[in-house]
Design a protein around this motif. Structure first.
Motif, PDB file in Angstrom:
ATOM      1  N   ALA A 165     -26.626  31.817  14.812  1.00 58.80           N
ATOM      2  CA  ALA A 165     -27.496  30.644  14.708  1.00 58.80           C
ATOM      3  C   ALA A 165     -28.962  31.032  14.561  1.00 58.80           C
ATOM      4  CB  ALA A 165     -27.314  29.750  15.929  1.00 58.80           C
ATOM      5  N   PHE A 166     -29.330  32.214  15.018  1.00 56.07           N
ATOM      6  CA  PHE A 166     -30.735  32.616  15.006  1.00 56.07           C
ATOM      7  C   PHE A 166     -30.979  33.794  14.069  1.00 56.07           C
ATOM      8  CE2 PHE A 166     -29.539  30.954  19.186  1.00 56.07           C
ATOM      9  CZ  PHE A 166     -30.280  29.790  19.168  1.00 56.07           C
ATOM     10  N   ASN A 167     -30.258  33.835  12.951  1.00 59.84           N
ATOM     11  CA  ASN A 167     -30.395  34.928  11.997  1.00 59.84           C
ATOM     12  C   ASN A 167     -31.605  34.788  11.091  1.00 59.84           C
ATOM     13  OD1 ASN A 167     -28.279  36.424  12.851  1.00 59.84           O
ATOM     14  ND2 ASN A 167     -26.885  35.839  11.215  1.00 59.84           N
ATOM     15  N   GLY A 168     -32.299  33.691  11.154  1.00 57.65           N
ATOM     16  CA  GLY A 168     -33.440  33.477  10.269  1.00 57.65           C
ATOM     17  C   GLY A 168     -33.118  32.457   9.203  1.00 57.65           C
ATOM     18  N   GLN A 169     -33.986  32.386   8.208  1.00 58.43           N
ATOM     19  CA  GLN A 169     -33.807  31.394   7.149  1.00 58.43           C
ATOM     20  C   GLN A 169     -32.637  31.759   6.258  1.00 58.43           C
ATOM     21  OE1 GLN A 169     -37.523  31.197   5.085  1.00 58.43           O
ATOM     22  NE2 GLN A 169     -38.343  29.659   6.475  1.00 58.43           N
ATOM     23  N   ARG A 170     -32.001  30.739   5.731  1.00 56.27           N
ATOM     24  CA  ARG A 170     -30.895  30.950   4.801  1.00 56.27           C
ATOM     25  C   ARG A 170     -31.456  31.323   3.433  1.00 56.27           C
ATOM     26  NH1 ARG A 170     -25.794  29.081   6.183  1.00 56.27           N
ATOM     27  NH2 ARG A 170     -25.738  28.139   8.233  1.00 56.27           N
ATOM     28  N   LYS A 171     -30.714  32.151   2.724  1.00 53.59           N
ATOM     29  CA  LYS A 171     -31.153  32.552   1.393  1.00 53.59           C
ATOM     30  C   LYS A 171     -30.925  31.436   0.381  1.00 53.59           C
ATOM     31  CE  LYS A 171     -30.508  37.512   1.863  1.00 53.59           C
ATOM     32  NZ  LYS A 171     -29.831  38.690   1.334  1.00 53.59           N
TER      33      LYS A 171
ATOM     34  N   SER B 205     -25.675  38.234  -3.037  1.00 62.40           N
ATOM     35  CA  SER B 205     -24.466  38.902  -3.527  1.00 62.40           C
ATOM     36  C   SER B 205     -23.701  37.946  -4.443  1.00 62.40           C
ATOM     37  CB  SER B 205     -23.583  39.306  -2.348  1.00 62.40           C
ATOM     38  OG  SER B 205     -23.022  38.160  -1.751  1.00 62.40           O
ATOM     39  N   PRO B 206     -22.809  38.485  -5.275  1.00 61.79           N
ATOM     40  CA  PRO B 206     -21.997  37.612  -6.127  1.00 61.79           C
ATOM     41  C   PRO B 206     -21.139  36.636  -5.313  1.00 61.79           C
ATOM     42  CG  PRO B 206     -21.921  39.838  -6.970  1.00 61.79           C
ATOM     43  CD  PRO B 206     -22.644  39.893  -5.651  1.00 61.79           C
ATOM     44  N   ALA B 207     -20.682  37.040  -4.130  1.00 60.14           N
ATOM     45  CA  ALA B 207     -19.894  36.132  -3.291  1.00 60.14           C
ATOM     46  C   ALA B 207     -20.750  34.963  -2.818  1.00 60.14           C
ATOM     47  CB  ALA B 207     -19.324  36.891  -2.099  1.00 60.14           C
ATOM     48  N   THR B 208     -21.988  35.242  -2.435  1.00 64.87           N
ATOM     49  CA  THR B 208     -22.901  34.172  -2.032  1.00 64.87           C
ATOM     50  C   THR B 208     -23.209  33.270  -3.217  1.00 64.87           C
ATOM     51  OG1 THR B 208     -23.866  35.621  -0.371  1.00 64.87           O
ATOM     52  CG2 THR B 208     -25.149  33.689  -0.995  1.00 64.87           C
ATOM     53  N   MET B 209     -23.338  33.844  -4.396  1.00 61.46           N
ATOM     54  CA  MET B 209     -23.562  33.041  -5.595  1.00 61.46           C
ATOM     55  C   MET B 209     -22.370  32.125  -5.841  1.00 61.46           C
ATOM     56  SD  MET B 209     -25.429  32.031  -8.027  1.00 61.46           S
ATOM     57  CE  MET B 209     -26.788  33.159  -8.028  1.00 61.46           C
ATOM     58  N   GLY B 210     -21.173  32.602  -5.586  1.00 65.15           N
ATOM     59  CA  GLY B 210     -19.984  31.762  -5.734  1.00 65.15           C
ATOM     60  C   GLY B 210     -20.022  30.567  -4.797  1.00 65.15           C
ATOM     61  N   ARG B 211     -20.455  30.788  -3.556  1.00 66.53           N
ATOM     62  CA  ARG B 211     -20.572  29.678  -2.606  1.00 66.53           C
ATOM     63  C   ARG B 211     -21.687  28.717  -3.030  1.00 66.53           C
ATOM     64  NH1 ARG B 211     -19.546  33.965   0.918  1.00 66.53           N
ATOM     65  NH2 ARG B 211     -21.749  34.180   1.434  1.00 66.53           N
ATOM     66  N   ALA B 212     -22.773  29.261  -3.575  1.00 67.23           N
ATOM     67  CA  ALA B 212     -23.865  28.407  -4.052  1.00 67.23           C
ATOM     68  C   ALA B 212     -23.399  27.558  -5.235  1.00 67.23           C
ATOM     69  CB  ALA B 212     -25.070  29.259  -4.444  1.00 67.23           C
ATOM     70  N   LEU B 213     -22.610  28.153  -6.119  1.00 62.99           N
ATOM     71  CA  LEU B 213     -22.079  27.397  -7.256  1.00 62.99           C
ATOM     72  C   LEU B 213     -21.176  26.271  -6.776  1.00 62.99           C
ATOM     73  CD1 LEU B 213     -21.286  30.349  -9.664  1.00 62.99           C
ATOM     74  CD2 LEU B 213     -22.911  28.501 -10.087  1.00 62.99           C
ATOM     75  N   ALA B 214     -20.365  26.549  -5.764  1.00 64.68           N
ATOM     76  CA  ALA B 214     -19.489  25.510  -5.220  1.00 64.68           C
ATOM     77  C   ALA B 214     -20.305  24.401  -4.569  1.00 64.68           C
ATOM     78  CB  ALA B 214     -18.518  26.116  -4.217  1.00 64.68           C
ATOM     79  N   SER B 215     -21.421  24.767  -3.936  1.00 69.95           N
ATOM     80  CA  SER B 215     -22.231  23.763  -3.247  1.00 69.95           C
ATOM     81  C   SER B 215     -22.956  22.832  -4.220  1.00 69.95           C
ATOM     82  CB  SER B 215     -23.233  24.427  -2.312  1.00 69.95           C
ATOM     83  OG  SER B 215     -24.266  25.040  -3.037  1.00 69.95           O
ATOM     84  N   VAL B 216     -23.206  23.286  -5.450  1.00 70.42           N
ATOM     85  CA  VAL B 216     -23.847  22.411  -6.434  1.00 70.42           C
ATOM     86  C   VAL B 216     -22.820  21.712  -7.318  1.00 70.42           C
ATOM     87  CG1 VAL B 216     -26.006  23.709  -6.486  1.00 70.42           C
ATOM     88  CG2 VAL B 216     -24.216  24.239  -8.148  1.00 70.42           C
ATOM     89  N   GLY B 217     -21.551  21.960  -7.066  1.00 68.03           N
ATOM     90  CA  GLY B 217     -20.502  21.265  -7.805  1.00 68.03           C
ATOM     91  C   GLY B 217     -20.066  21.951  -9.079  1.00 68.03           C
ATOM     92  N   ALA B 218     -20.520  23.170  -9.317  1.00 67.31           N
ATOM     93  CA  ALA B 218     -20.083  23.898 -10.512  1.00 67.31           C
ATOM     94  C   ALA B 218     -18.690  24.453 -10.241  1.00 67.31           C
ATOM     95  CB  ALA B 218     -21.052  25.038 -10.822  1.00 67.31           C
ATOM     96  N   ARG B 219     -17.898  24.539 -11.278  1.00 65.53           N
ATOM     97  CA  ARG B 219     -16.560  25.094 -11.101  1.00 65.53           C
ATOM     98  C   ARG B 219     -16.184  25.908 -12.320  1.00 65.53           C
ATOM     99  NH1 ARG B 219     -12.611  21.852 -13.509  1.00 65.53           N
ATOM    100  NH2 ARG B 219     -13.488  20.030 -14.502  1.00 65.53           N
ATOM    101  N   ARG B 220     -15.205  26.778 -12.117  1.00 64.18           N
ATOM    102  CA  ARG B 220     -14.756  27.615 -13.223  1.00 64.18           C
ATOM    103  C   ARG B 220     -13.873  26.798 -14.146  1.00 64.18           C
ATOM    104  NH1 ARG B 220     -12.533  33.154 -10.865  1.00 64.18           N
ATOM    105  NH2 ARG B 220     -11.015  32.700 -12.462  1.00 64.18           N
ATOM    106  N   LYS B 221     -14.154  26.894 -15.398  1.00 62.61           N
ATOM    107  CA  LYS B 221     -13.315  26.244 -16.392  1.00 62.61           C
ATOM    108  C   LYS B 221     -13.523  26.951 -17.720  1.00 62.61           C
ATOM    109  CE  LYS B 221     -16.761  22.647 -16.974  1.00 62.61           C
ATOM    110  NZ  LYS B 221     -17.029  21.230 -16.916  1.00 62.61           N
TER     111      LYS B 221
END
Length: 147
Positions: free
Chosen positions: A62-68, A113-129
């Motif tokens: 919880a106290f790791n600092g700001q989120r990227k 990281s690419p894994a974090t980018m994948g989570r960011a893409l999911a959070s904005v509603g982008a999906r693989r197609k």
């Protein structure tokens, strides 16, 4: 228990349950079996409670600092996704997670990281197609729609 439920964190709730079960007289192994976790989780929770009290049961991240990946990062990502890699100066025809990481870093955002980018893409509603086809059908429109 009321405090643990209020936190909204399932990990904190599990740690509280472990401490309560051990305080009620159950062995640590028995508490672990009932909570469907390993014994070390119960042992660690009890030790943290003994050392730091109720606050020791909270999640340490919880106290790791700001989120990227914040709102500005997501907004930049959405702007990048509106175009193609070729419009941004890359040779590829489609975006990859690695390429998006490089492009956002080039635009002044923090490297993730690419894994974090994948989570960011999911959070904005982008999906693989599949990519959109570039060419159009050579048939007349009437024949195309009839088919």
């Amino acid at each position: 228990m009321r405090w643990a439920r209020k936190t909204g964190c399932p990990l904190t709730l599990r740690r509280c349950l472990a401490v309560i079960k051990v305080a009620a007289g159950q062995s640590r192994a028995q508490a672990a079996r009932e909570l469907l976790c390993v014994t070390s989780t119960v042992v660690t929770a009890v030790l943290r409670y003994q050392e730091r009290g109720r606050e020791g049961l909270r999640d340490g991240r919880a106290f790791n600092g700001q989120r990227k990946v914040d709102a500005r990062f997501r907004a930049t990502l959405c702007r990048v996704l509106e175009g193609t890699p070729q419009q941004s100066g890359w040779r590829r025809t489609t975006w990859t997670r690695e390429l998006l990481v490089r492009e956002l870093e080039r635009r002044g955002r923090v490297r993730v990281s690419p894994a974090t980018m994948g989570r960011a893409l999911a959070s904005v509603g982008a999906r693989r197609k599949r990519p959109r086809p570039v060419g159009s059908c050579p048939w007349p429109a009437r024949r195309y729609f009839r088919r």
